[in-house]
Design a protein around this motif. Structure first.
Motif, PDB file in Angstrom:
ATOM      1  N   PHE A 105      31.828  43.798  23.830  1.00  0.00           N
ATOM      2  CA  PHE A 105      32.459  42.500  23.626  1.00  0.00           C
ATOM      3  C   PHE A 105      32.841  41.870  24.974  1.00  0.00           C
ATOM      4  N   ALA A 106      33.407  42.664  25.877  1.00  0.00           N
ATOM      5  CA  ALA A 106      33.838  42.151  27.177  1.00  0.00           C
ATOM      6  C   ALA A 106      32.661  41.576  27.955  1.00  0.00           C
ATOM      7  N   ARG A 107      31.528  42.231  27.892  1.00  0.00           N
ATOM      8  CA  ARG A 107      30.351  41.743  28.630  1.00  0.00           C
ATOM      9  C   ARG A 107      29.777  40.493  27.966  1.00  0.00           C
ATOM     10  N   MET A 108      29.843  40.435  26.638  1.00  0.00           N
ATOM     11  CA  MET A 108      29.441  39.206  25.960  1.00  0.00           C
ATOM     12  C   MET A 108      30.334  38.047  26.402  1.00  0.00           C
ATOM     13  N   ALA A 109      31.648  38.288  26.441  1.00  0.00           N
ATOM     14  CA  ALA A 109      32.592  37.243  26.843  1.00  0.00           C
ATOM     15  C   ALA A 109      32.332  36.781  28.276  1.00  0.00           C
ATOM     16  N   GLN A 110      32.015  37.722  29.152  1.00  0.00           N
ATOM     17  CA  GLN A 110      31.706  37.361  30.540  1.00  0.00           C
ATOM     18  C   GLN A 110      30.514  36.410  30.589  1.00  0.00           C
ATOM     19  N   GLY A 111      29.508  36.682  29.784  1.00  0.00           N
ATOM     20  CA  GLY A 111      28.345  35.813  29.744  1.00  0.00           C
ATOM     21  C   GLY A 111      28.648  34.422  29.212  1.00  0.00           C
ATOM     22  N   LEU A 112      29.716  34.297  28.453  1.00  0.00           N
ATOM     23  CA  LEU A 112      30.119  33.003  27.904  1.00  0.00           C
ATOM     24  C   LEU A 112      30.971  32.196  28.866  1.00  0.00           C
ATOM     25  N   GLY A 113      31.354  32.793  29.990  1.00  0.00           N
ATOM     26  CA  GLY A 113      32.154  32.073  30.969  1.00  0.00           C
ATOM     27  C   GLY A 113      33.574  32.547  31.117  1.00  0.00           C
ATOM     28  N   TYR A 114      33.973  33.522  30.309  1.00  0.00           N
ATOM     29  CA  TYR A 114      35.271  34.156  30.543  1.00  0.00           C
ATOM     30  C   TYR A 114      35.065  35.098  31.740  1.00  0.00           C
ATOM     31  N   ALA A 115      35.506  34.680  32.898  1.00  0.00           N
ATOM     32  CA  ALA A 115      35.128  35.374  34.122  1.00  0.00           C
ATOM     33  C   ALA A 115      35.713  36.774  34.231  1.00  0.00           C
ATOM     34  N   LYS A 116      36.848  37.010  33.574  1.00  0.00           N
ATOM     35  CA  LYS A 116      37.518  38.304  33.682  1.00  0.00           C
ATOM     36  C   LYS A 116      37.973  38.794  32.313  1.00  0.00           C
ATOM     37  N   PHE A 117      38.255  40.087  32.264  1.00  0.00           N
ATOM     38  CA  PHE A 117      38.717  40.746  31.035  1.00  0.00           C
ATOM     39  C   PHE A 117      39.943  41.552  31.429  1.00  0.00           C
TER      40      PHE A 117
END
Length: 295
Positions: free
Chosen positions: A168-180
Motif C-alpha cells: 500500500f505504501a508503495r502504491m501511495a508513493q506512486g500516487l504522489g504521497y511522497a512519504k509514508f
C-alpha cells in the motif's frame, strides 16, 4: 604599520555577523493531529493553523471501508474514484500552505484504535491489487487530488502485517504521497520490520507518548528503527479539561527528550481537545511549547 592579526580577527567578526549555527537556522518540526474541526470548521480553522507555529497538519482519520469507500471519521469523502465530500474543503486545505503560514506539510492519517482499516486495505489488495484499475488506487488518487497531502500516516493499532502495508505504501508513493509515516504506540518489532522494508520512504515516526504509549522511551525507539522519532503528547482534555498535558509540561517533556534522545521534532494530539479546552492552551501555545522544547 602591519597588523598580522587583523585579517584573522576580521574573519571571525564576519562569521559571527553573517553565519548562524545550523540549530539556530533550522525551524523546529511540530505536527498536530486533528479530526472533525479540520473538516467542519471552515476557513477559520485553516487560518488558526496557518498562524499557529505548527509545521505539519495531520488529517485524522481516514477510514477504509470493505468496499473501498473512504470516510473522514464519519463523513463519506471518496467513492468510486471520486471525491464526494464537502465541495469547499479542498480549496480550504490549499490555503494551509499559502503565505503567511507556518504549515509546510499535510498528511492524511489512516487507521485508529478499534477499526479495521488496515485489515480492509489488505483484503482489497488481495482481491483487486494496487494497479490503476483497483479501487484502492482510484480512491486514494482522488483523496490525494482533494487534499494535496504530502504523506500518508499509518495509525495501525491492530493489523500489523508488513507485506500488504508495504504494498500500500508503495502504491501511495506512486500516487504522489511522497512519504509514508508511522504513528506507533506498541509492537516495536513490527514497525522496525516495516521501516526496514520501506527504507527512506519513511521519514517521520510520530511516537505516541500518551494513553497506551505513555511509557514509551524515544531513545529506545530510535535504536530500534534506526532513525530519530518525533514523540507526541495529549493536550488538556476530559472532564473539566483536567487530564493531559499543558503547554508548560509539553515544553518540559520535549526538552527532556531532546537531552535523552536527541529529538528534533514532536507532535500534539489532539486539536479537537485544544478547541474544547482552549483556556488551558490553544494551538499556538502548544506549537510554541514543542518548538521551544526541541530547539
Amino acid at each position: 604599520m602591519k597588523r598580522p592579526w587583523f585579517p584573522a580577527l576580521l574573519a571571525v567578526l564576519l562569521a559571527l555577523v553573517f553565519v548562524q549555527p545550523a540549530s539556530a537556522q533550522a525551524t523546529p518540526r511540530s505536527a498536530i493531529f486533528g479530526g472533525g474541526p479540520f473538516y467542519a470548521d471552515g476557513q477559520a480553522v485553516m487560518d488558526t493553523l496557518r498562524s499557529s507555529g505548527f509545521t505539519t497538519v495531520i488529517l485524522w482519520s481516514v477510514h477504509v471501508h470493505p468496499n473501498g469507500d473512504l470516510y473522514l471519521n464519519d463523513k463519506l469523502i471518496v467513492q468510486n474514484g471520486r471525491y464526494v465530500g464537502d465541495a469547499g474543503w479542498p480549496a480550504r486545505l490549499r490555503t494551509l500552505k499559502q503565505a503567511p503560514t507556518s504549515v509546510n506539510r499535510i498528511e492524511v492519517s489512516v487507521g485508529s484504535w478499534g477499526v479495521r482499516d488496515w485489515e480492509n486495505i489488505a483484503a482489497l489488495i488481495s482481491s483487486g491489487g494496487t494497479g490503476p484499475s483497483s479501487i484502492l488506487y482510484r480512491n486514494f488518487q482522488a483523496l490525494r487530488t482533494a487534499t494535496g497531502a504530502d504523506a500518508i500516516n499509518n495509525d495501525d493499532e491492530s493489523f500489523y502485517q508488513v507485506a500488504p502495508t508495504a504494498a500500500f505504501a508503495r502504491m501511495a508513493q506512486g500516487l504522489g504521497y511522497a512519504k509514508f509515516t508511522f504513528a506507533p504506540y506498541t509492537n516495536q518489532s513490527f514497525w522496525a520490520s516495516l521501516k526496514s522494508n520501506l527504507g527512506s520512504l519513511v521519514d517521520r515516526v510520530y511516537l505516541q507518548g500518551y494513553a497506551g504509549g505513555a511509557g514509551n522511551n524515544p531513545a529506545t525507539w530510535n535504536r530500534a528503527l534506526g532513525m530519530t522519532v518525533d514523540p507526541g503528547l495529549w493536550s488538556k482534555h476530559g472532564s473539566g479539561c483536567s487530564a493531559g498535558d499543558s503547554p508548560a509540561t509539553v515544553e518540559s517533556k520535549m526538552r527532556s527528550w531532546k537531552t535523552s534522545a536527541g529529538i528534533t521534532g514532536g507532535f500534539m494530539w489532539l486539536y479537537d481537545d485544544m478547541k474544547a479546552c482552549s483556556a488551558q492552551g490553544n494551538a499556538a501555545a502548544y506549537a510554541r511549547a514543542i518548538n521551544n522544547g526541541v530547539r
